[in-house]
Design a protein around this motif. Structure first.
Motif, mmCIF file in Angstrom:
data_model
loop_
_atom_site.group_PDB
_atom_site.id
_atom_site.type_symbol
_atom_site.label_atom_id
_atom_site.label_comp_id
_atom_site.label_asym_id
_atom_site.label_seq_id
_atom_site.Cartn_x
_atom_site.Cartn_y
_atom_site.Cartn_z
ATOM 1 N N ASN A 41 1.287 8.335 -5.985
ATOM 2 C CA ASN A 41 1.730 7.224 -5.365
ATOM 3 C C ASN A 41 3.177 7.119 -5.770
ATOM 4 O OD1 ASN A 41 2.276 6.450 -8.031
ATOM 5 N ND2 ASN A 41 0.578 5.100 -8.281
ATOM 6 N N LEU B 201 0.911 -1.150 -0.026
ATOM 7 C CA LEU B 201 -0.134 0.056 0.175
ATOM 8 C C LEU B 201 0.894 1.245 -0.089
ATOM 9 C CD1 LEU B 201 -2.646 -0.930 2.515
ATOM 10 C CD2 LEU B 201 -2.779 -1.197 0.066
ATOM 11 N N LEU C 19 -0.802 3.595 -2.991
ATOM 12 C CA LEU C 19 -1.547 4.594 -2.316
ATOM 13 C C LEU C 19 -0.963 6.204 -2.668
ATOM 14 C CD1 LEU C 19 -2.950 3.239 0.930
ATOM 15 C CD2 LEU C 19 -4.033 3.447 -1.436
#
Length: 140
Positions: A54, A35, A39
């Motif tokens: 990201n 993540l 993200l």
């Protein structure tokens, strides 16, 4: 068998199952470091405003920092997979080494992200570290 022996055996099996589940969940939490790559946690200046991107699109920091981020996150994901495999194979000595390295690497990731000023990524990495430490304590 007596009732006390059956109860003792059931308690041991329950504790073993709980340790096994916590070990697998710790590995899954390490895989969740993915993540931190996908993200949009990193700031990118665009003319009059700041956007979140990201790790693929993050260019606001030095190349050294980006390389360290990639290495840390991939090592944590690799260790997560190793934790799951070692747990399933029930290799206790190797598991203790792997979990120790995982916790140290998680601490290093949180500290490095904090030192480089990545607030959102630091918060997520710290949350993953706290979850991992809580599961480790529960599984002991």
């Amino acid at each position: 068998m007596s009732g006390e022996k059956l109860l003792s055996i059931a308690e041991k099996e329950n504790k073993s199952n709980m340790q096994n589940l916590c070990s697998i969940l710790i590995g899954v939490i390490d895989l969740f470091h993915f993540l931190l790559i996908v993200l949009p946690l990193y700031p990118k200046s665009m003319k009059e405003y700041i956007a979140s991107v990201n790790l693929f699109g993050y260019t606001e920091t030095s190349a050294f920092n980006r390389i360290v981020y990639w290495v840390l996150f991939f090592l944590l994901m690799l260790i997560g997979a190793a934790e799951i495999i070692v747990t399933q194979l029930k290799i206790e000595k190797i598991y203790k080494m792997v979990i120790g390295f995982s916790i140290l690497l998680g601490i290093a990731a949180v500290l490095f992200l904090a030192l480089t000023g990545e607030t959102y990524a630091t918060a997520l990495a710290f949350l993953l570290l706290v979850l991992k430490a809580g599961l480790y304590m529960k599984g002991r």
